[in-house]
Design a protein around this motif. Sequence first.
Motif, PDB file in Angstrom:
ATOM      1  N   LEU A 197      19.137   7.100  20.337  1.00 45.29           N
ATOM      2  CA  LEU A 197      18.543   7.969  19.312  1.00 45.29           C
ATOM      3  C   LEU A 197      19.452   9.160  19.011  1.00 45.29           C
ATOM      4  N   PHE A 198      19.939   9.801  20.079  1.00 46.65           N
ATOM      5  CA  PHE A 198      20.775  10.990  19.915  1.00 46.65           C
ATOM      6  C   PHE A 198      22.075  10.651  19.179  1.00 46.65           C
ATOM      7  N   LYS A 199      22.743   9.593  19.633  1.00 44.10           N
ATOM      8  CA  LYS A 199      24.035   9.245  19.036  1.00 44.10           C
ATOM      9  C   LYS A 199      23.873   8.724  17.608  1.00 44.10           C
ATOM     10  N   TYR A 200      22.774   7.995  17.342  1.00 42.61           N
ATOM     11  CA  TYR A 200      22.510   7.562  15.969  1.00 42.61           C
ATOM     12  C   TYR A 200      22.276   8.787  15.087  1.00 42.61           C
ATOM     13  N   GLY A 201      21.567   9.780  15.624  1.00 37.48           N
ATOM     14  CA  GLY A 201      21.371  11.029  14.894  1.00 37.48           C
ATOM     15  C   GLY A 201      22.693  11.699  14.542  1.00 37.48           C
ATOM     16  N   LEU A 202      23.640  11.671  15.480  1.00 36.90           N
ATOM     17  CA  LEU A 202      24.965  12.261  15.206  1.00 36.90           C
ATOM     18  C   LEU A 202      25.646  11.559  14.031  1.00 36.90           C
ATOM     19  N   THR A 203      25.560  10.217  14.028  1.00 34.60           N
ATOM     20  CA  THR A 203      26.209   9.500  12.922  1.00 34.60           C
ATOM     21  C   THR A 203      25.515   9.823  11.597  1.00 34.60           C
ATOM     22  N   GLN A 204      24.199   9.930  11.623  1.00 32.33           N
ATOM     23  CA  GLN A 204      23.456  10.299  10.415  1.00 32.33           C
ATOM     24  C   GLN A 204      23.902  11.676   9.905  1.00 32.33           C
ATOM     25  N   LEU A 205      24.041  12.605  10.849  1.00 35.63           N
ATOM     26  CA  LEU A 205      24.440  13.980  10.493  1.00 35.63           C
ATOM     27  C   LEU A 205      25.813  13.991   9.825  1.00 35.63           C
ATOM     28  N   VAL A 206      26.771  13.314  10.442  1.00 40.48           N
ATOM     29  CA  VAL A 206      28.145  13.307   9.909  1.00 40.48           C
ATOM     30  C   VAL A 206      28.208  12.586   8.560  1.00 40.48           C
ATOM     31  N   LEU A 207      27.394  11.540   8.420  1.00 41.89           N
ATOM     32  CA  LEU A 207      27.400  10.770   7.176  1.00 41.89           C
ATOM     33  C   LEU A 207      26.481  11.375   6.111  1.00 41.89           C
ATOM     34  N   ASP A 208      26.008  12.598   6.409  1.00 40.87           N
ATOM     35  CA  ASP A 208      25.174  13.351   5.461  1.00 40.87           C
ATOM     36  C   ASP A 208      23.886  12.598   5.108  1.00 40.87           C
ATOM     37  N   GLN A 209      23.268  12.042   6.170  1.00 40.19           N
ATOM     38  CA  GLN A 209      21.998  11.337   6.024  1.00 40.19           C
ATOM     39  C   GLN A 209      20.957  12.040   6.901  1.00 40.19           C
ATOM     40  N   PRO A 210      19.656  11.838   6.663  1.00 43.79           N
ATOM     41  CA  PRO A 210      18.625  12.525   7.456  1.00 43.79           C
ATOM     42  C   PRO A 210      18.775  12.251   8.956  1.00 43.79           C
ATOM     43  N   ASP A 265      30.856   5.547  10.676  1.00 41.88           N
ATOM     44  CA  ASP A 265      30.210   4.487   9.905  1.00 41.88           C
ATOM     45  C   ASP A 265      30.043   3.224  10.753  1.00 41.88           C
ATOM     46  N   GLN A 266      31.140   2.807  11.394  1.00 42.51           N
ATOM     47  CA  GLN A 266      31.076   1.631  12.263  1.00 42.51           C
ATOM     48  C   GLN A 266      30.210   1.913  13.502  1.00 42.51           C
ATOM     49  N   ALA A 267      30.328   3.121  14.031  1.00 40.45           N
ATOM     50  CA  ALA A 267      29.519   3.495  15.199  1.00 40.45           C
ATOM     51  C   ALA A 267      28.040   3.334  14.886  1.00 40.45           C
ATOM     52  N   GLN A 268      27.655   3.739  13.691  1.00 40.26           N
ATOM     53  CA  GLN A 268      26.248   3.680  13.306  1.00 40.26           C
ATOM     54  C   GLN A 268      25.726   2.243  13.333  1.00 40.26           C
ATOM     55  N   SER A 269      26.544   1.289  12.938  1.00 39.29           N
ATOM     56  CA  SER A 269      26.069  -0.100  12.887  1.00 39.29           C
ATOM     57  C   SER A 269      25.740  -0.614  14.292  1.00 39.29           C
ATOM     58  N   TYR A 270      26.541  -0.218  15.300  1.00 45.72           N
ATOM     59  CA  TYR A 270      26.269  -0.664  16.679  1.00 45.72           C
ATOM     60  C   TYR A 270      25.092   0.104  17.283  1.00 45.72           C
ATOM     61  N   LEU A 271      24.976   1.363  16.941  1.00 51.80           N
ATOM     62  CA  LEU A 271      23.844   2.147  17.452  1.00 51.80           C
ATOM     63  C   LEU A 271      22.530   1.686  16.819  1.00 51.80           C
ATOM     64  N   LYS A 272      22.611   1.203  15.581  1.00 49.41           N
ATOM     65  CA  LYS A 272      21.414   0.642  14.933  1.00 49.41           C
ATOM     66  C   LYS A 272      20.970  -0.614  15.687  1.00 49.41           C
ATOM     67  N   LYS A 273      21.948  -1.434  16.119  1.00 52.65           N
ATOM     68  CA  LYS A 273      21.627  -2.620  16.921  1.00 52.65           C
ATOM     69  C   LYS A 273      20.970  -2.197  18.236  1.00 52.65           C
ATOM     70  N   ALA A 274      21.490  -1.132  18.841  1.00 51.16           N
ATOM     71  CA  ALA A 274      20.920  -0.646  20.099  1.00 51.16           C
ATOM     72  C   ALA A 274      19.465  -0.224  19.906  1.00 51.16           C
ATOM     73  N   LEU A 275      19.178   0.448  18.803  1.00 55.79           N
ATOM     74  CA  LEU A 275      17.808   0.908  18.537  1.00 55.79           C
ATOM     75  C   LEU A 275      16.870  -0.257  18.219  1.00 55.79           C
ATOM     76  N   LYS A 276      17.408  -1.344  17.696  1.00 58.62           N
ATOM     77  CA  LYS A 276      16.579  -2.533  17.490  1.00 58.62           C
ATOM     78  C   LYS A 276      16.196  -3.156  18.831  1.00 58.62           C
ATOM     79  N   ILE A 277      17.104  -3.037  19.807  1.00 58.37           N
ATOM     80  CA  ILE A 277      16.836  -3.572  21.143  1.00 58.37           C
ATOM     81  C   ILE A 277      15.845  -2.675  21.884  1.00 58.37           C
ATOM     82  N   ASN A 278      16.035  -1.352  21.760  1.00 59.96           N
ATOM     83  CA  ASN A 278      15.125  -0.393  22.410  1.00 59.96           C
ATOM     84  C   ASN A 278      15.042   0.869  21.549  1.00 59.96           C
TER      85      ASN A 278
END
Length: 219
Positions: free
Chosen positions: A170-183, A150-163
Amino acid sequence: MEAAILKQWSDGQHEEAVQALVDYLKKTPADIEAYVTLATFLTTLQDFEQAEVLLQKALTKFPDQPALSYALGTLYYQAESYQQAEAIFMELVKNSQSVDAQYMLAQTYHQMEQNPRALVFALTAQEQQPQELDTNILVGNILISLGDFDQAQSYLKKALKINAQNGEALFKYGLTQLVLDQPSATYFERAKKVAPDYFEKNKQQLMDIEGFMQAKDHQ
């Protein structure tokens, strides 16, 4: 330092650039930046032994140059000599509070699987440079290793806003989405498209998490 040498390197004339820089340093032995550049060249070529000899000699001549110490720490990190890297980066953090040294110390602890320690230094670096892509990704990676998706996703979301086109983010954000049962499929597809080599290298992590999620669903 002569721009022609850097151009040789960027044009792929690596051995010629190294030799030219060696010759340049014989004539200009007080150019700290040139030592760092030569060490970077040698490290990139994985000639770790020569790079270490060069930097140790330079530090004997110029002991109070943090740029040389940082280059030596980076060399040890690249050579996977993490304990030696840790000692150098820790000293730099104590003496200068350098954000770069904080980041590299966090990276080093992460590689040593000392993730609670890594997180302290990564968060310190991120607080000082909140718009730095690599630092946000590093904090995300460490939190994933600690199981805090959950916390990891918030920092990876910031990273995706930067690039938004960074393959690792993208890959690591996808992992957090998968574990958190999100698309998550879209993120993996984009990661595979923009960074196919990275995706191939890391897809085992995706398969492991998918297997874990499937096993959990069948409990």
